[in-house]
Design a protein around this motif. Structure first.
Motif, PDB file in Angstrom:
ATOM      1  N   GLY A  99      -4.667  -6.476  -5.459  1.00  0.00           N
ATOM      2  CA  GLY A  99      -5.042  -5.132  -5.027  1.00  0.00           C
ATOM      3  C   GLY A  99      -5.339  -5.084  -3.540  1.00  0.00           C
ATOM      4  N   SER A 100      -5.961  -6.143  -3.033  1.00  0.00           N
ATOM      5  CA  SER A 100      -6.277  -6.185  -1.594  1.00  0.00           C
ATOM      6  C   SER A 100      -4.992  -6.157  -0.766  1.00  0.00           C
ATOM      7  N   TYR A 132     -13.480   1.397  -2.476  1.00  0.00           N
ATOM      8  CA  TYR A 132     -13.197  -0.040  -2.505  1.00  0.00           C
ATOM      9  C   TYR A 132     -11.695  -0.249  -2.508  1.00  0.00           C
ATOM     10  N   ASP A 240      -5.326   4.705  -4.257  1.00  0.00           N
ATOM     11  CA  ASP A 240      -5.484   3.330  -4.707  1.00  0.00           C
ATOM     12  C   ASP A 240      -5.669   3.374  -6.222  1.00  0.00           C
ATOM     13  N   LYS A 269      -3.776  -5.656 -10.844  1.00  0.00           N
ATOM     14  CA  LYS A 269      -4.500  -5.851 -12.103  1.00  0.00           C
ATOM     15  C   LYS A 269      -3.647  -5.648 -13.366  1.00  0.00           C
TER      16      LYS A 269
HETATM   17  C1  LIG Z   1      -9.497   0.252  -6.346  1.00  0.00           C
HETATM   18  C2  LIG Z   1      -9.342  -1.189  -6.009  1.00  0.00           C
HETATM   19  N1  LIG Z   1      -8.565  -1.547  -4.987  1.00  0.00           N
HETATM   20  C3  LIG Z   1      -8.384  -2.819  -4.646  1.00  0.00           C
HETATM   21  C4  LIG Z   1      -8.996  -3.822  -5.345  1.00  0.00           C
HETATM   22  C5  LIG Z   1      -8.812  -5.250  -4.924  1.00  0.00           C
HETATM   23  O1  LIG Z   1      -8.037  -5.927  -5.818  1.00  0.00           O
HETATM   24  P1  LIG Z   1      -7.940  -7.546  -5.759  1.00  0.00           P
HETATM   25  O2  LIG Z   1      -9.288  -8.059  -6.151  1.00  0.00           O
HETATM   26  O3  LIG Z   1      -6.838  -7.845  -6.729  1.00  0.00           O
HETATM   27  O4  LIG Z   1      -7.572  -7.911  -4.370  1.00  0.00           O
HETATM   28  C6  LIG Z   1      -9.798  -3.514  -6.447  1.00  0.00           C
HETATM   29  C7  LIG Z   1     -10.468  -4.562  -7.215  1.00  0.00           C
HETATM   30  O5  LIG Z   1     -11.343  -4.330  -8.010  1.00  0.00           O
HETATM   31  C8  LIG Z   1      -9.993  -2.159  -6.777  1.00  0.00           C
HETATM   32  O6  LIG Z   1     -10.788  -1.796  -7.783  1.00  0.00           O
END
Ligand SMILES: Cc1ncc(COP(=O)(O)O)c(C=O)c1O
Length: 426
Positions: A99-100, A132, A240, A269
């Motif tokens: 996600g990042s 986030y 997101d 995810k």
């Molecule tokens: C909305 C959102 N974006 C990005 C992320 C980041 O994902 P990752 O931990 O796979 O990098 C998360 C993780 O919980 C998230 O909830």
């Protein structure tokens, strides 16, 4: 360990060693009901045979292949399957590993898109307080959780935040979308546009429903107004969908459930049911096409060694097969009112100051213990785990998001465990 109180953990570790369907098992063989889909990942439930089999087959057939100036069929097959379930007009995806990375990729695509169209002056990025978007520098910069930012320096230039939408004074114990403040909160974007000159703003990124900051459901009219302001000023709207994607809100993607279309959206995810790390950024066709003008050559100088990893693609295809066979991407629509009633039955329970829900997500907010914020929620988490139920806590909010295969008696058990834990926590 990630986002963990390492010394506390070392003193009293909690371990999971096996999983199937709605359950984990500890190494001692204790069964734990999964109220969090792992970490918002395991939408189809654990160790589903189609996914396990697909991964097994792929890892024996081709373990890895490069995707720079090369390709492999399964990555295109998965991309096509994703395009088929995406909202109309989103025929292209860019694969990442988390996600990042999806957040940073989407922000970079937004900047490069404007530049490709001769609007390179659009360099500002706007996030939201309490948002986030992961922990890399782009996502951290547009993210709005203070503890995730404060020790990591000045971040990147040209980033601003609109206000968050949490308003317990008017919207506590909302069922579904809160009624108050939607347009007013979204108009904060107009304030930033006026202040900075909207022709310098590249993109706005928000979660359709903020998850990590405690399940903040957008008030009615909020996302519609954001969309309207972005369209008026030529700003790209990025959703997101890392937790709202893949059926969590009763439709394949949150945008469809909420009735507002972004220009790009990020996922991760549940994309592979959490089985193999992977993310994907979906872009509108017009954004993709803007890169395909001019002389042929590398159009986007961006990518990861593991973009489109064959084993991750196999897991993703297995996930989509499972969802299609069992109607999982729509299943929540029939479960949501039961879920909502069960969650809101905690109104009046000890320490509870708010309950909110949307799709198969819910938050139970606790009154912080004076002088010890987050302690009460953490102790509730520990008690629930000891009683055989996994919940998630952020600050003083319990966030719930079980796999989409959850049955009604398991929903009852989840909320009963929380009620009991709350009675024994000071
Ligand atoms: C909305 C959102 N974006 C990005 C992320 C980041 O994902 P990752 O931990 O796979 O990098 C998360 C993780 O919980 C998230 O909830």
């Amino acid at each position: 360990m990630p986002f963990t109180a390492n010394r506390q953990f070392r003193a009293a570790p909690r371990l999971l060693s096996r999983a199937e369907g709605m359950y984990y098992w500890t190494p001692e063989g204790r069964q734990v009901l999964d109220g969090t889909a792992g970490l918002w990942c395991v939408n189809a439930g654990h160790c589903r045979p189609k996914i396990v089999e697909a991964v097994r087959r792929q890892v024996g057939e081709m373990d890895f292949a490069p995707t720079f100036q090369m390709g492999h069929p399964i990555a295109f097959e998965f991309a096509e399957r994703l395009a088929a379930i995406a909202p109309p007009g989103f025929k292209h995806v860019f694969f990442t590993n988390s996600g990042s990375e999806s957040a940073d990729t989407a922000l970079k695509i937004a900047l490069a898109y404007h530049r490709a169209r001769g609007e390179g002056q659009r360099y500002r990025l706007i996030g939201r307080e309490r948002g986030y978007h992961g922990v890399n520098f782009g996502g951290m910069a547009v993210g709005g959780i203070p503890s995730n930012r404060k020790v990591f320096g000045p971040g990147i230039a040209g980033v601003y935040h609109i206000r968050h939408t949490h308003d317990p004074s008017r919207n506590s114990f909302s069922k579904g979308q809160p009624l108050h403040g939607g347009v007013e909160f979204a108009d904060d974007l107009e304030r930033l546009c006026t202040f900075h000159d909207p022709s310098t703003i590249a993109a706005v990124i928000v979660e359709p429903v903020a998850g990590s900051a405690g399940v903040l459901v957008p008030p009615r009219g909020y996302l519609e107004r954001l969309r309207e302001i972005c369209t008026r000023h030529g700003i790209l709207l990025i959703f997101d969908e890392v937790i709202t994607g893949f059926g969590r809100l009763g439709k394949p993607f949150g945008a469809e459930r909420l009735g507002v279309m972004p220009d790009l959206f990020t996922t991760a995810k549940a994309l592979t049911n959490g089985t193999v790390p992977m993310g994907a950024v979906f872009v509108k066709d017009s954004i993709h096409d803007a890169f395909m003008q001019g002389p042929a050559g590398i159009e986007l100088f961006h990518g990861y060694t593991y973009s489109g990893h064959p084993v991750a693609c196999a897991a993703g295809i297995g996930m989509l097969d499972t969802c299609e066979e069992e109607g999982l991407l729509e299943r929540v629509a029939g479960l949501e009112s039961y879920w909502e009633t069960a969650a809101h039955a905690l109104k009046g329970a000890r320490h509870v100051i708010d309950v909110r829900n949307y799709g198969l997500m819910a938050a139970i907010e606790l009154e912080p213990r004076p002088g010890a914020p987050a302690a009460r929620a953490y102790e509730t988490f520990v008690k629930a785990f000891e009683s055989g139920v996994l919940i998630r806590v952020t600050a003083d909010t319990i966030a719930l998001s079980p796999p989409l295969i959850v049955e009604k008696p398991q929903i009852d058990r989840l909320f009963q465990a929380i009620r009991e834990a709350l009675t024994s926590v000071a």
